[in-house]
Design a protein around this motif. Structure first.
Motif, mmCIF file in Angstrom:
data_model
loop_
_atom_site.group_PDB
_atom_site.id
_atom_site.type_symbol
_atom_site.label_atom_id
_atom_site.label_comp_id
_atom_site.label_asym_id
_atom_site.label_seq_id
_atom_site.Cartn_x
_atom_site.Cartn_y
_atom_site.Cartn_z
ATOM 1 N N ALA A 21 1.033 -1.159 0.173
ATOM 2 C CA ALA A 21 -0.061 -0.120 0.636
ATOM 3 C C ALA A 21 0.566 1.722 0.088
ATOM 4 O O ALA A 21 0.593 1.720 -0.033
ATOM 5 N N LYS A 22 1.979 0.839 0.074
ATOM 6 C CA LYS A 22 2.357 2.437 0.666
ATOM 7 C C LYS A 22 4.048 2.443 -0.012
ATOM 8 O O LYS A 22 4.451 3.464 -0.366
ATOM 9 N N MET A 23 4.545 1.031 -1.017
ATOM 10 C CA MET A 23 5.624 1.352 -2.553
ATOM 11 C C MET A 23 5.074 1.650 -2.915
ATOM 12 O O MET A 23 4.287 1.541 -4.114
ATOM 13 N N SER A 24 6.026 2.725 -3.417
ATOM 14 C CA SER A 24 5.931 3.680 -4.834
ATOM 15 C C SER A 24 6.148 2.717 -5.866
ATOM 16 O O SER A 24 7.145 1.830 -5.851
ATOM 17 N N GLU A 25 6.033 3.497 -7.112
ATOM 18 C CA GLU A 25 6.175 2.570 -8.514
ATOM 19 C C GLU A 25 7.145 2.506 -9.354
ATOM 20 O O GLU A 25 7.653 1.201 -9.061
ATOM 21 N N ASP A 26 7.856 3.552 -8.501
ATOM 22 C CA ASP A 26 9.309 4.182 -8.975
ATOM 23 C C ASP A 26 10.350 3.222 -7.960
ATOM 24 O O ASP A 26 10.977 2.740 -8.460
ATOM 25 N N ASP A 27 10.024 2.360 -7.335
ATOM 26 C CA ASP A 27 10.415 1.875 -6.292
ATOM 27 C C ASP A 27 10.364 0.106 -6.558
ATOM 28 O O ASP A 27 11.396 -0.548 -6.509
ATOM 29 N N PHE A 28 8.583 0.147 -6.949
ATOM 30 C CA PHE A 28 9.749 -1.409 -7.768
ATOM 31 C C PHE A 28 9.744 -1.706 -9.175
ATOM 32 O O PHE A 28 11.323 -2.547 -8.530
ATOM 33 N N ASP A 29 9.546 -0.618 -9.478
ATOM 34 C CA ASP A 29 10.737 -0.101 -10.594
ATOM 35 C C ASP A 29 12.213 -0.567 -10.824
ATOM 36 O O ASP A 29 12.494 -1.550 -11.718
ATOM 37 N N MET A 30 12.393 0.952 -10.516
ATOM 38 C CA MET A 30 13.575 0.299 -9.789
ATOM 39 C C MET A 30 14.779 -1.593 -9.238
ATOM 40 O O MET A 30 15.418 -1.847 -9.523
ATOM 41 N N VAL A 31 13.781 -1.810 -8.718
ATOM 42 C CA VAL A 31 13.828 -2.818 -7.743
ATOM 43 C C VAL A 31 13.748 -4.590 -8.850
ATOM 44 O O VAL A 31 15.282 -4.589 -8.986
ATOM 45 N N LEU A 32 12.932 -4.213 -9.718
ATOM 46 C CA LEU A 32 13.198 -5.374 -10.829
ATOM 47 C C LEU A 32 13.809 -4.560 -11.824
ATOM 48 O O LEU A 32 14.582 -5.549 -12.368
ATOM 49 N N GLY A 33 14.462 -3.586 -11.834
ATOM 50 C CA GLY A 33 15.620 -2.913 -12.940
ATOM 51 C C GLY A 33 16.448 -3.188 -13.365
ATOM 52 O O GLY A 33 17.085 -3.871 -13.788
ATOM 53 N N VAL A 34 17.371 -2.609 -11.714
ATOM 54 C CA VAL A 34 18.748 -3.429 -11.179
ATOM 55 C C VAL A 34 18.403 -5.235 -11.103
ATOM 56 O O VAL A 34 19.368 -5.635 -11.692
ATOM 57 N N SER A 35 17.546 -5.460 -10.376
ATOM 58 C CA SER A 35 17.757 -6.719 -10.423
ATOM 59 C C SER A 35 17.541 -8.269 -11.805
ATOM 60 O O SER A 35 18.801 -9.027 -11.785
ATOM 61 N N LEU A 36 17.062 -7.359 -11.775
ATOM 62 C CA LEU A 36 15.921 -8.665 -12.666
ATOM 63 C C LEU A 36 16.236 -7.860 -14.628
ATOM 64 O O LEU A 36 16.884 -9.024 -14.883
ATOM 65 N N LYS A 37 16.047 -7.122 -14.358
ATOM 66 C CA LYS A 37 16.324 -6.439 -16.299
ATOM 67 C C LYS A 37 18.047 -6.288 -16.207
ATOM 68 O O LYS A 37 18.125 -6.927 -17.095
ATOM 69 N N GLY A 38 18.572 -5.997 -15.300
ATOM 70 C CA GLY A 38 19.692 -6.101 -15.618
ATOM 71 C C GLY A 38 20.503 -7.260 -15.846
ATOM 72 O O GLY A 38 20.895 -7.076 -16.437
ATOM 73 N N ALA A 39 20.123 -7.704 -14.827
ATOM 74 C CA ALA A 39 21.006 -9.859 -15.379
ATOM 75 C C ALA A 39 20.403 -9.997 -16.657
ATOM 76 O O ALA A 39 21.438 -10.628 -17.166
ATOM 77 N N TRP A 40 18.830 -9.618 -17.070
ATOM 78 C CA TRP A 40 18.478 -9.914 -18.462
ATOM 79 C C TRP A 40 19.845 -9.194 -19.656
ATOM 80 O O TRP A 40 20.080 -9.831 -20.813
ATOM 81 N N LEU A 41 20.081 -7.705 -19.382
ATOM 82 C CA LEU A 41 20.943 -7.453 -19.969
ATOM 83 C C LEU A 41 22.271 -7.438 -20.263
ATOM 84 O O LEU A 41 22.849 -7.435 -20.718
ATOM 85 N N GLY A 42 22.253 -8.017 -18.999
ATOM 86 C CA GLY A 42 23.930 -8.706 -19.054
ATOM 87 C C GLY A 42 24.285 -9.929 -19.633
ATOM 88 O O GLY A 42 25.521 -9.823 -20.179
ATOM 89 N N THR A 43 23.074 -11.466 -19.532
ATOM 90 C CA THR A 43 22.595 -12.172 -20.246
ATOM 91 C C THR A 43 22.598 -11.847 -21.895
ATOM 92 O O THR A 43 23.866 -12.571 -22.293
ATOM 93 N N LYS A 44 22.119 -10.770 -22.349
ATOM 94 C CA LYS A 44 21.843 -10.438 -23.340
ATOM 95 C C LYS A 44 23.049 -9.665 -24.733
ATOM 96 O O LYS A 44 23.865 -10.527 -25.241
ATOM 97 N N ALA A 45 23.865 -8.977 -23.678
ATOM 98 C CA ALA A 45 25.240 -8.637 -24.046
ATOM 99 C C ALA A 45 26.635 -9.926 -24.082
ATOM 100 O O ALA A 45 27.211 -9.916 -25.111
ATOM 101 N N VAL A 46 26.674 -11.090 -23.465
ATOM 102 C CA VAL A 46 27.546 -12.030 -23.853
ATOM 103 C C VAL A 46 26.482 -13.023 -24.856
ATOM 104 O O VAL A 46 27.786 -14.067 -24.469
ATOM 105 N N SER A 47 26.040 -13.302 -24.374
ATOM 106 C CA SER A 47 24.496 -14.467 -25.313
ATOM 107 C C SER A 47 25.668 -14.675 -26.674
ATOM 108 O O SER A 47 25.986 -15.939 -27.007
ATOM 109 N N PRO A 48 25.324 -13.751 -27.174
ATOM 110 C CA PRO A 48 26.512 -13.810 -29.117
ATOM 111 C C PRO A 48 28.065 -14.918 -28.696
ATOM 112 O O PRO A 48 28.120 -15.188 -29.532
ATOM 113 N N ILE A 49 29.037 -14.032 -27.804
ATOM 114 C CA ILE A 49 30.099 -14.082 -27.865
ATOM 115 C C ILE A 49 30.461 -15.764 -27.446
ATOM 116 O O ILE A 49 31.145 -16.348 -27.596
#
Length: 251
Positions: A104-132
């Protein structure tokens, strides 16, 4: 120093995100202790340089600025690793943040930040190395999840969702990259001594320790040891696995 040193990763090159402190820095140290060259990536370049200097291996470490929510930063880290060390063998997606609060008190920005760093960040890292990794027919990715992604914590719907998402990312990526000879696995730390956990109220920390069958909190080096195993030839047939480093908590 990590608990055990050796040459399991001699001559290899690794990137560790979120490496300026805590578990990420312990992972970088353990990889070095086992012979690897290591690129430390974090959003604060000055702090990352200080961390790299503290490892006392100037010829085998490189600090880079890396905002894990930017694909170009991942690609720059990969390019730097190949330029300085001539190769890229291991990626450890460790970067993460917390922005705790009840729904009830969590902002959308705080939700997006945590998902962005932990999950999207890992996906982007995977995307960067997978072709290599596909091209060279080898490579290892280790994602750092959390027991929160298995059990869920009140006040951490964002963090728990992100860390659970890393398990799905790990398994799907393992199936995609496995045919090329690359492996993707995850570690799932439990209660680990860190700046975050040691900032808890003593009674809360003690209550969590009481839930651990081994009756103690873990050390960052113990998480790092599991990462070294997964990155090494000892785990050559381990793919899509999640290793719990929890002292038995959460069984």
């Amino acid at each position: 120093m990590s608990a055990i040193s050796g040459n399991l990763l001699a001559g290899q090159a690794a990137i560790v995100t979120g490496a300026a402190q805590g578990i990420g820095l312990a992972i970088a140290r353990a990889l070095l202790d086992h012979g690897a060259h290591v690129v430390l990536g974090d959003i604060d370049l000055e702090r990352t340089r200080e961390a790299a200097t503290g490892l006392n291996a100037p010829e085998r470490t490189l600090a880079v600025a890396c905002n894990v929510m930017r694909l170009e930063d991942h690609e720059a880290a990969v390019a730097a690793c190949r330029e300085w060390f001539g190769r890229i063998d291991v990626l450890v997606n460790n970067a993460g943040v917390t922005r705790d609060g009840y729904i009830a008190k969590m902002s959308e920005d705080d939700f997006d930040m945590v998902l962005g760093v932990s999950l999207k960040g890992a996906w982007l890292g995977t995307k960067a190395v997978s072709p290599i990794f596909r091209e060279q027919q080898r490579g290892v990715i280790v994602n750092v999840s959390s027991l929160s992604g298995k059990q869920g914590n009140p006040g951490q719907t964002n963090y728990s969702a992100a860390k659970a998402g890393l398990i799905g990312l790990t398994k799907a990526s393992a199936k995609e990259l496995g045919p090329s000879g690359a492996r993707v696995n995850a570690v799932m730390p439990g209660l680990i001594r860190s700046a975050m956990t040691l900032s808890m109220k003593p009674e809360i920390f003690a209550a969590k320790v009481a839930e651990v069958p081994m009756k103690r909190a873990g050390e960052p080096s113990e998480v790092a040891g599991a990462v070294v195993f997964l990155a090494s030839p000892l785990a050559s047939y381990v793919n899509g696995a999640v290793i719990e480093v929890t002292g038995g908590r959460g069984m």
